[in-house]
Design a protein around this motif. Structure first.
Motif, mmCIF file in Angstrom:
data_model
loop_
_atom_site.group_PDB
_atom_site.id
_atom_site.type_symbol
_atom_site.label_atom_id
_atom_site.label_comp_id
_atom_site.label_asym_id
_atom_site.label_seq_id
_atom_site.Cartn_x
_atom_site.Cartn_y
_atom_site.Cartn_z
ATOM 1 N N GLY A 168 0.797 -1.218 0.000
ATOM 2 C CA GLY A 168 0.000 0.000 0.000
ATOM 3 C C GLY A 168 0.826 1.261 0.000
ATOM 4 N N LEU A 169 2.044 1.175 -0.529
ATOM 5 C CA LEU A 169 2.942 2.323 -0.607
ATOM 6 C C LEU A 169 3.210 2.658 -2.070
ATOM 7 C CD1 LEU A 169 5.572 1.244 2.079
ATOM 8 C CD2 LEU A 169 3.687 2.865 2.378
ATOM 9 N N ALA A 170 3.395 3.933 -2.364
ATOM 10 C CA ALA A 170 3.714 4.357 -3.720
ATOM 11 C C ALA A 170 5.037 3.745 -4.163
ATOM 12 C CB ALA A 170 3.790 5.873 -3.798
ATOM 13 N N THR A 171 5.134 3.433 -5.444
ATOM 14 C CA THR A 171 6.358 2.852 -5.974
ATOM 15 C C THR A 171 7.347 3.945 -6.384
ATOM 16 O OG1 THR A 171 5.538 2.820 -8.247
ATOM 17 C CG2 THR A 171 5.025 0.901 -6.866
ATOM 18 N N PRO A 172 8.636 3.621 -6.491
ATOM 19 C CA PRO A 172 9.617 4.614 -6.939
ATOM 20 C C PRO A 172 9.299 5.190 -8.316
ATOM 21 C CG PRO A 172 10.729 2.735 -5.959
ATOM 22 C CD PRO A 172 9.290 2.355 -6.082
ATOM 23 N N THR A 173 8.825 4.353 -9.231
ATOM 24 C CA THR A 173 8.516 4.866 -10.570
ATOM 25 C C THR A 173 7.356 5.851 -10.538
ATOM 26 O OG1 THR A 173 7.170 2.884 -10.986
ATOM 27 C CG2 THR A 173 9.431 2.865 -11.798
ATOM 28 N N ILE A 174 6.398 5.647 -9.628
ATOM 29 C CA ILE A 174 5.291 6.597 -9.485
ATOM 30 C C ILE A 174 5.814 7.938 -8.974
ATOM 31 C CG2 ILE A 174 3.237 7.135 -8.132
ATOM 32 C CD1 ILE A 174 2.766 5.280 -10.546
ATOM 33 N N ILE A 175 6.707 7.904 -8.002
ATOM 34 C CA ILE A 175 7.280 9.156 -7.480
ATOM 35 C C ILE A 175 8.011 9.898 -8.591
ATOM 36 C CG2 ILE A 175 8.959 10.135 -5.882
ATOM 37 C CD1 ILE A 175 6.365 9.197 -4.556
ATOM 38 N N LEU A 176 8.798 9.165 -9.387
ATOM 39 C CA LEU A 176 9.493 9.816 -10.494
ATOM 40 C C LEU A 176 8.493 10.395 -11.492
ATOM 41 C CD1 LEU A 176 12.162 10.538 -11.796
ATOM 42 C CD2 LEU A 176 12.192 8.279 -12.884
ATOM 43 N N GLY A 177 7.406 9.667 -11.730
ATOM 44 C CA GLY A 177 6.367 10.170 -12.617
ATOM 45 C C GLY A 177 5.720 11.440 -12.096
ATOM 46 N N ILE A 235 11.453 7.176 -16.684
ATOM 47 C CA ILE A 235 10.780 6.238 -15.784
ATOM 48 C C ILE A 235 11.055 4.803 -16.201
ATOM 49 C CG2 ILE A 235 8.522 5.479 -14.923
ATOM 50 C CD1 ILE A 235 7.561 8.382 -15.363
ATOM 51 N N ARG A 236 11.127 4.550 -17.513
ATOM 52 C CA ARG A 236 11.375 3.194 -17.991
ATOM 53 C C ARG A 236 12.752 2.708 -17.565
ATOM 54 N NH1 ARG A 236 7.263 1.553 -18.433
ATOM 55 N NH2 ARG A 236 6.472 2.522 -20.316
ATOM 56 N N TYR A 237 13.759 3.598 -17.602
ATOM 57 C CA TYR A 237 15.090 3.203 -17.148
ATOM 58 C C TYR A 237 15.064 2.782 -15.681
ATOM 59 C CZ TYR A 237 17.184 5.030 -21.440
ATOM 60 O OH TYR A 237 17.528 5.231 -22.749
ATOM 61 N N LEU A 238 14.328 3.515 -14.854
ATOM 62 C CA LEU A 238 14.220 3.155 -13.450
ATOM 63 C C LEU A 238 13.558 1.792 -13.291
ATOM 64 C CD1 LEU A 238 14.460 3.684 -10.446
ATOM 65 C CD2 LEU A 238 12.412 5.114 -10.566
ATOM 66 N N GLN A 239 12.522 1.523 -14.070
ATOM 67 C CA GLN A 239 11.868 0.215 -14.015
ATOM 68 C C GLN A 239 12.834 -0.892 -14.400
ATOM 69 O OE1 GLN A 239 8.561 1.146 -16.633
ATOM 70 N NE2 GLN A 239 7.132 1.079 -14.909
ATOM 71 N N TRP A 240 13.635 -0.680 -15.433
ATOM 72 C CA TRP A 240 14.605 -1.690 -15.858
ATOM 73 C C TRP A 240 15.644 -1.940 -14.776
ATOM 74 C CZ3 TRP A 240 15.320 0.947 -21.275
ATOM 75 C CH2 TRP A 240 14.243 0.593 -22.099
ATOM 76 N N VAL A 241 16.062 -0.879 -14.087
ATOM 77 C CA VAL A 241 17.018 -1.035 -12.990
ATOM 78 C C VAL A 241 16.413 -1.876 -11.865
ATOM 79 C CG1 VAL A 241 18.106 0.217 -11.072
ATOM 80 C CG2 VAL A 241 18.431 1.006 -13.428
ATOM 81 N N ILE A 242 15.202 -1.545 -11.461
ATOM 82 C CA ILE A 242 14.555 -2.251 -10.352
ATOM 83 C C ILE A 242 14.343 -3.730 -10.677
ATOM 84 C CG2 ILE A 242 12.409 -2.420 -9.019
ATOM 85 C CD1 ILE A 242 12.263 0.646 -9.106
ATOM 86 N N GLU A 243 14.032 -4.034 -11.944
ATOM 87 C CA GLU A 243 13.794 -5.419 -12.342
ATOM 88 C C GLU A 243 15.035 -6.295 -12.189
ATOM 89 O OE1 GLU A 243 11.139 -7.174 -13.226
ATOM 90 O OE2 GLU A 243 9.813 -5.466 -12.854
ATOM 91 N N SER A 244 16.214 -5.699 -12.194
ATOM 92 C CA SER A 244 17.437 -6.493 -12.077
ATOM 93 C C SER A 244 17.954 -6.573 -10.640
ATOM 94 C CB SER A 244 18.528 -5.921 -12.995
ATOM 95 O OG SER A 244 18.921 -4.632 -12.565
ATOM 96 N N ILE A 245 17.187 -6.032 -9.699
ATOM 97 C CA ILE A 245 17.550 -6.108 -8.283
ATOM 98 C C ILE A 245 17.179 -7.506 -7.753
ATOM 99 C CG2 ILE A 245 16.887 -5.266 -5.986
ATOM 100 C CD1 ILE A 245 18.785 -3.399 -7.307
ATOM 101 N N PRO A 246 18.010 -8.123 -6.908
ATOM 102 C CA PRO A 246 17.660 -9.426 -6.338
ATOM 103 C C PRO A 246 16.301 -9.389 -5.641
ATOM 104 C CG PRO A 246 19.901 -8.810 -5.760
ATOM 105 C CD PRO A 246 19.304 -7.633 -6.446
#
Length: 250
Positions: free
Chosen positions: A22-31, A177-188
């Motif tokens: 129930g918390l905003a995502t990083p990509t939403i904040i960047l948006g 925002i897409r770059y941030l999403q790609w970064v997050i997807e590669s996090i363990p």
């Protein structure tokens, strides 16, 4: 912070902008930061769509975002933005994020360049924009966002993505925002599930184009829960972006 040369935008966080906690995502904040910048442009009579009609736009070349906490579902936040300095072709945009009680929960800073959409190169900021955009030399967050971040050579984690049409924006390039999403997807997964993104510091180097296949490369740093990232075009040495992230336990 008391001064006159700022612009405020208010937002109420919505259901689809939340993660499972129930918390905003990083990509939403960047948006929301980008939406605030767009509203600021609109407020002086130069919407981003007007700029596109004049074959001009803004591109982010480097930036940093730091969040002490992320807002909850239905929470109302205020993003305050201003220009701390600018030259003939670029400017530094500062941001402070306040919660409903006027407490600071986040800060961000970006270096933006004004550019020609067709020719894909910087151009002088229009005089009518410079005249209406006064600045205030107070920084929202300290740090040199022009300092180079080295590319990852030996990744611990790798993800592959194809650049689709919906990844691009009105400037006809892949949105930040897409770059941030790609970064997050590669996090363990252990990190992404149990920690929140406290800070990201990024540099944008080359554009990815529609139809490209990109690789998100991530390596663990010596500091605990800290990572280095690189987005590059598969099958080439072309680096699109580099970044560092720091994660904290929920």
């Amino acid at each position: 912070m008391t001064f006159d040369n700022y612009f405020d935008a208010q937002f109420e966080l919505r259901y689809f902008e939340m993660n499972k906690l129930g918390l905003a995502t990083p990509t939403i904040i960047l948006g929301l930061l980008e939406e605030t910048a767009a509203d600021h442009s609109y407020s002086i009579g130069h919407s981003l769509f007007d700029l596109v009609n004049k074959n001009a736009g803004w591109v982010l070349v480097s930036g940093v975002l730091q969040m002490d906490r992320y807002p909850n579902y239905k929470e109302k936040i205020t993003i305050r933005t201003w220009l701390s300095s600018y030259s003939s072709i670029r400017g530094y945009r500062e941001n402070i994020i306040y919660d409903e009680n006027k407490k600071i929960i986040g800060r961000a800073k970006g270096l933006w360049v004004f550019f020609d959409i067709e020719r894909r190169r910087p151009i002088p900021i229009f005089n009518e924009i410079r005249e209406r955009w006064s600045c205030f030399d107070k920084e929202s967050i300290s740090g040199d966002i022009k300092k180079k971040i080295s590319a990852v050579d030996l990744p611990d984690y790798t993800h592959q993505f194809r650049v689709n049409r919906y990844d691009t924006d009105t400037n006809r390039h892949v949105n930040n925002i897409r770059y941030l999403q790609w970064v997050i997807e590669s996090i363990p997964e252990d990190i992404s599930e149990n920690y929140f993104l406290h800070k990201i510091d990024g540099r944008f180097i080359h554009e990815a184009q529609y139809g490209d296949t990109v690789l998100s490369l991530t390596s663990e740093l010596d500091a605990k829960h800290a990572f280095a990232h690189t987005i590059k075009i598969e099958g080439s040495d072309k680096v699109c972006a580099t970044a560092k992230t720091l994660w904290k336990k929920y």
